[in-house]
Design a protein around this motif. Structure first.
Motif, PDB file in Angstrom:
ATOM      1  N   UNK A   1       0.831  -1.214   0.000  1.00 32.35           N
ATOM      2  CA  UNK A   1       0.000   0.000   0.000  1.00 32.35           C
ATOM      3  C   UNK A   1       0.860   1.257   0.000  1.00 32.35           C
ATOM      4  N   UNK A   2       1.928   1.285   0.807  1.00 30.90           N
ATOM      5  CA  UNK A   2       2.791   2.469   0.843  1.00 30.90           C
ATOM      6  C   UNK A   2       3.561   2.632  -0.457  1.00 30.90           C
ATOM      7  N   UNK A   3       3.905   1.535  -1.121  1.00 33.76           N
ATOM      8  CA  UNK A   3       4.575   1.624  -2.426  1.00 33.76           C
ATOM      9  C   UNK A   3       3.646   2.258  -3.453  1.00 33.76           C
ATOM     10  N   UNK A   4       2.374   1.826  -3.453  1.00 36.31           N
ATOM     11  CA  UNK A   4       1.392   2.384  -4.391  1.00 36.31           C
ATOM     12  C   UNK A   4       1.140   3.861  -4.111  1.00 36.31           C
ATOM     13  N   UNK A   5       0.941   4.209  -2.842  1.00 35.30           N
ATOM     14  CA  UNK A   5       0.617   5.597  -2.508  1.00 35.30           C
ATOM     15  C   UNK A   5       1.828   6.516  -2.648  1.00 35.30           C
ATOM     16  N   UNK A   6       3.030   5.993  -2.470  1.00 33.39           N
ATOM     17  CA  UNK A   6       4.232   6.820  -2.641  1.00 33.39           C
ATOM     18  C   UNK A   6       4.521   7.062  -4.118  1.00 33.39           C
ATOM     19  N   UNK A   7       4.483   6.007  -4.930  1.00 37.78           N
ATOM     20  CA  UNK A   7       4.739   6.170  -6.357  1.00 37.78           C
ATOM     21  C   UNK A   7       3.645   7.009  -7.014  1.00 37.78           C
ATOM     22  N   UNK A   8       2.424   6.932  -6.494  1.00 38.59           N
ATOM     23  CA  UNK A   8       1.319   7.725  -7.028  1.00 38.59           C
ATOM     24  C   UNK A   8       1.217   9.110  -6.436  1.00 38.59           C
ATOM     25  N   UNK A   9       2.138   9.450  -5.482  1.00 39.25           N
ATOM     26  CA  UNK A   9       2.100  10.750  -4.787  1.00 39.25           C
ATOM     27  C   UNK A   9       0.774  10.974  -4.073  1.00 39.25           C
ATOM     28  N   UNK A  10       0.183   9.869  -3.586  1.00 33.22           N
ATOM     29  CA  UNK A  10      -1.119   9.941  -2.908  1.00 33.22           C
ATOM     30  C   UNK A  10      -0.966  10.355  -1.456  1.00 33.22           C
ATOM     31  N   UNK A  11       0.079   9.850  -0.784  1.00 30.81           N
ATOM     32  CA  UNK A  11       0.328  10.238   0.596  1.00 30.81           C
ATOM     33  C   UNK A  11       0.115   9.130   1.592  1.00 30.81           C
ATOM     34  N   UNK A  12      -0.814   9.328   2.544  1.00 24.97           N
ATOM     35  CA  UNK A  12      -1.017   8.338   3.604  1.00 24.97           C
ATOM     36  C   UNK A  12      -1.340   6.960   3.052  1.00 24.97           C
ATOM     37  N   UNK A  13      -0.966   5.936   3.808  1.00 23.92           N
ATOM     38  CA  UNK A  13      -1.209   4.556   3.379  1.00 23.92           C
ATOM     39  C   UNK A  13      -2.338   3.954   4.204  1.00 23.92           C
ATOM     40  N   UNK A  14      -2.032   3.059   5.118  1.00 25.25           N
ATOM     41  CA  UNK A  14      -3.067   2.337   5.863  1.00 25.25           C
ATOM     42  C   UNK A  14      -2.507   1.994   7.232  1.00 25.25           C
ATOM     43  N   UNK A  15      -3.401   1.735   8.181  1.00 21.36           N
ATOM     44  CA  UNK A  15      -2.965   1.347   9.518  1.00 21.36           C
ATOM     45  C   UNK A  15      -2.178   2.456  10.184  1.00 21.36           C
ATOM     46  N   UNK A  16      -0.993   2.111  10.716  1.00 17.76           N
ATOM     47  CA  UNK A  16      -0.144   3.105  11.381  1.00 17.76           C
ATOM     48  C   UNK A  16       0.351   4.169  10.414  1.00 17.76           C
ATOM     49  N   UNK A  17       0.359   3.873   9.127  1.00 26.75           N
ATOM     50  CA  UNK A  17       0.790   4.830   8.106  1.00 26.75           C
ATOM     51  C   UNK A  17      -0.399   5.526   7.452  1.00 26.75           C
ATOM     52  N   UNK A  18      -1.578   5.402   8.064  1.00 28.96           N
ATOM     53  CA  UNK A  18      -2.812   5.857   7.456  1.00 28.96           C
ATOM     54  C   UNK A  18      -3.080   7.337   7.587  1.00 28.96           C
ATOM     55  N   UNK A  19      -4.325   7.706   7.385  1.00 31.70           N
ATOM     56  CA  UNK A  19      -4.718   9.107   7.290  1.00 31.70           C
ATOM     57  C   UNK A  19      -4.452   9.903   8.566  1.00 31.70           C
ATOM     58  N   UNK A  20      -4.502   9.247   9.717  1.00 31.32           N
ATOM     59  CA  UNK A  20      -4.223   9.932  10.979  1.00 31.32           C
ATOM     60  C   UNK A  20      -2.912   9.451  11.593  1.00 31.32           C
ATOM     61  N   UNK A  21      -2.121   8.719  10.828  1.00 26.75           N
ATOM     62  CA  UNK A  21      -0.851   8.202  11.315  1.00 26.75           C
ATOM     63  C   UNK A  21       0.324   8.919  10.679  1.00 26.75           C
ATOM     64  N   UNK A  22       1.498   8.288  10.719  1.00 24.94           N
ATOM     65  CA  UNK A  22       2.693   8.867  10.117  1.00 24.94           C
ATOM     66  C   UNK A  22       3.651   7.753   9.699  1.00 24.94           C
ATOM     67  N   UNK A  23       4.663   8.137   8.928  1.00 24.88           N
ATOM     68  CA  UNK A  23       5.684   7.197   8.468  1.00 24.88           C
ATOM     69  C   UNK A  23       6.888   7.181   9.406  1.00 24.88           C
ATOM     70  N   UNK A  24       6.743   7.753  10.585  1.00 24.32           N
ATOM     71  CA  UNK A  24       7.883   7.900  11.496  1.00 24.32           C
ATOM     72  C   UNK A  24       8.465   6.558  11.923  1.00 24.32           C
ATOM     73  N   UNK A  25       7.612   5.550  12.047  1.00 20.62           N
ATOM     74  CA  UNK A  25       8.080   4.252  12.516  1.00 20.62           C
ATOM     75  C   UNK A  25       8.693   3.370  11.449  1.00 20.62           C
ATOM     76  N   UNK A  26       8.701   3.832  10.203  1.00 23.76           N
ATOM     77  CA  UNK A  26       9.276   3.046   9.108  1.00 23.76           C
ATOM     78  C   UNK A  26      10.801   3.044   9.232  1.00 23.76           C
ATOM     79  N   UNK A  27      11.470   1.909   8.967  1.00 24.19           N
ATOM     80  CA  UNK A  27      12.941   1.892   8.987  1.00 24.19           C
ATOM     81  C   UNK A  27      13.541   2.912   8.032  1.00 24.19           C
ATOM     82  N   UNK A  28      14.763   3.351   8.331  1.00 24.64           N
ATOM     83  CA  UNK A  28      15.407   4.399   7.533  1.00 24.64           C
ATOM     84  C   UNK A  28      15.480   4.036   6.054  1.00 24.64           C
ATOM     85  N   UNK A  29      15.857   2.796   5.760  1.00 28.02           N
ATOM     86  CA  UNK A  29      15.942   2.380   4.358  1.00 28.02           C
ATOM     87  C   UNK A  29      14.564   2.337   3.703  1.00 28.02           C
ATOM     88  N   UNK A  30      13.538   2.011   4.493  1.00 30.13           N
ATOM     89  CA  UNK A  30      12.170   2.030   3.978  1.00 30.13           C
ATOM     90  C   UNK A  30      11.759   3.438   3.577  1.00 30.13           C
TER      91      UNK A  30
END
Length: 485
Positions: A424-453
């Motif tokens: 989901x994050x690959x699709x939303x990032x390549x599409x410049x859509x933004x938030x993904x789902x779950x912890x990365x969703x509309x009220x979440x953030x990408x802060x917990x993603x590993x640095x390489x991610x």
């Protein structure tokens, strides 16, 4: 390769960023010398000095080659990302270098994903800078460059042809050197109209300015943790939906509709297909929200269905609901919109609805050819008949886009991103859509993603924003040079 002409044109792009850093510093002064003032002033000085340097030591030269044009596009974006992260990194707080890079790339590519868990903890000046990166990126770093280059010369036309895809240029019904100005006129008009509309709906001036920059760029950065939901206003939500839709239409169509004072330009197959797909997806999402008890009434369900669908199709990362607890099937329905997105010639991302329509028409033509081998089968967009050489590059782009999603999923899985969000994050990032789902969703953030991610997803954002080929062209030039050596 003429690095003098390359550096001079990249200088234009950096000066645009420097200007908005200075404006953000002005916001800091107006807000009582807030904590980001020093960071913004230092960032402005560094960016301005580097940007102005080529104009002092390099004489103007109007001619560029094809290769130099692609290098200008590539480096203008890359250096905007790098210098754009300075205000975040110098301010500190949650902005480590990797987080500052992520926020900068997400802003300039108008993706709208964030690493911030508490957006409202930022000073107003830094919030204004975040919105400014959307404004610059929505219009386009290279488009800003083209607006600043004086006169109308061969270099300007060549860069225009490189920056705007053939799909984008096709709807302007004017000469190539005028398309950039038309795009800018419509973009600024949407900015001003959305700002005034937000003010009339009761949004505070600062919030209205930041959200206007965000919605006209189909970005999604908000000044509030709860995004649009924080204002608790149907008027503000409705205004946001209207401008998300308009900003995701071909700007040439909007321009023609205004100057001809007619809705006829909207009566074309791409707009009809795009609008119809929004309605269908929104009704399905609304039914899902009601059926799963997320919305209490059908009215709320349909309203939220349209809002969330427009957020995805326009690639605006706004929200009025938290999608963390939604059933996966609703999210997957929205993923179709996250791939398709808005029209070519707009500020939205994705593969563009024009290419999806071409794909469907090409499949239909192939089926007809199988059933009726002797019949004449053509791909038509309205009254226009498209030749094979006009269709095939866009079908190839769709295949390349799908391949990049697959590569991104595999790489993000390899660095520790969970299975669900790798896709989901690959699709939303390549599409410049933004938030993904779950912890990365509309009220979440990408802060917990590993640095390489985070690095993988920012590469996706960049590739999606400039539509892949300019990056491939530069990479091909690098490998070709090494092969000669």
């Amino acid at each position: 390769m003429n690095w003098k002409v390359i550096s001079r044109n990249i200088g234009y792009a950096l000066l645009v960023s420097a200007l908005f850093m200075l404006l953000s510093a002005g916001v800091a002064l107006a807000d009582g010398h807030d904590s980001a003032l020093a960071a913004l002033l230092i960032s402005f000085l560094i960016t301005f000095i580097v940007g102005i340097f080529p104009f002092i030591f390099v004489r103007e030269t109007p001619a560029i080659s094809l290769k130099e044009g692609y290098v200008i596009i590539f480096l203008s974006w890359m250096l905007s990302f790098i210098f754009g992260m300075l205000p975040y990194a110098l301010w500190g707080g949650p902005f480590t270098l990797q987080n500052a890079w992520f926020e900068s790339v997400s802003g300039f590519t108008t993706t709208g994903a964030t690493i911030l868990d508490d957006i409202e903890a930022l000073p107003k000046s830094l919030l204004f800078w975040r919105a400014s990166t959307h404004f610059i990126g929505g219009l386009g770093v290279v488009v800003f460059l083209l607006l600043l280059i004086p006169g109308s010369n061969q270099m300007k036309m060549r860069l225009t042809n490189m920056e705007l895809t053939s799909l984008s240029r096709g709807g302007y019904s004017t000469r190539t050197n005028k398309t950039v100005y038309i795009f800018a006129y419509v973009y600024l008009a949407l900015l001003v109209l959305s700002f005034v509309s937000y003010l009339l709906a009761g949004m505070p001036v600062f919030d209205a300015a930041c959200h206007a920059m965000s919605v006209s760029a189909t970005g999604g950065f908000s000044t509030r943790n709860a995004s649009i939901a924080a204002f608790n206003s149907r008027w503000i939500e409705g205004i946001t939906m209207v401008f998300m839709y308009l900003s995701s239409l071909h700007f040439g169509i909007i321009y023609l509709a205004v100057i001809t004072r007619s809705i006829k330009p909207y009566d074309n197959p791409v707009v009809r297909f795009y609008t119809g797909s929004i309605i269908v997806v929104a009704l399905i999402v609304g039914a899902g929200l009601k059926g799963n008890g997320i919305c209490a009434t059908w009215g709320d369900a349909v309203w939220n269905g349209f809002f969330e669908t427009l957020c995805v199709t326009s690639t605006s990362g706004f929200a009025i609901l938290d999608n963390a607890e939604w059933p996966m099937w609703i999210v997957m329905v929205l993923m179709f919109s996250a791939v398709m997105c808005g029209s070519a010639g707009s500020t939205s991302g994705g593969v563009k609805v024009d290419r999806i329509l071409l794909l469907f028409k090409s499949v239909g033509r192939r089926v007809n050819r199988i059933l009726h081998p002797s019949s004449v089968n053509e791909v038509r967009l309205g009254k226009r008949v498209l030749r094979e050489e006009e269709v095939s590059p866009h079908l190839l782009y769709l295949a390349l886009y799908g391949l990049l999603i697959a590569v991104s999923v595999v790489l993000s899985l390899a660095v520790g991103v969970d299975h669900q969000n790798s896709f989901i994050a690959s699709v939303t990032s390549l599409g410049n859509v933004g938030p993904a789902y779950g912890a990365l969703g509309t009220m979440g953030s990408f802060n917990g993603i590993p640095a390489l991610g985070k690095l993988i997803f920012t590469v996706d954002m960049f590739l999606g924003r400039i539509e892949i080929y300019p990056v491939l062209a530069v990479v091909a030039m690098i490998f070709a040079k090494r092969a000669r050596e």
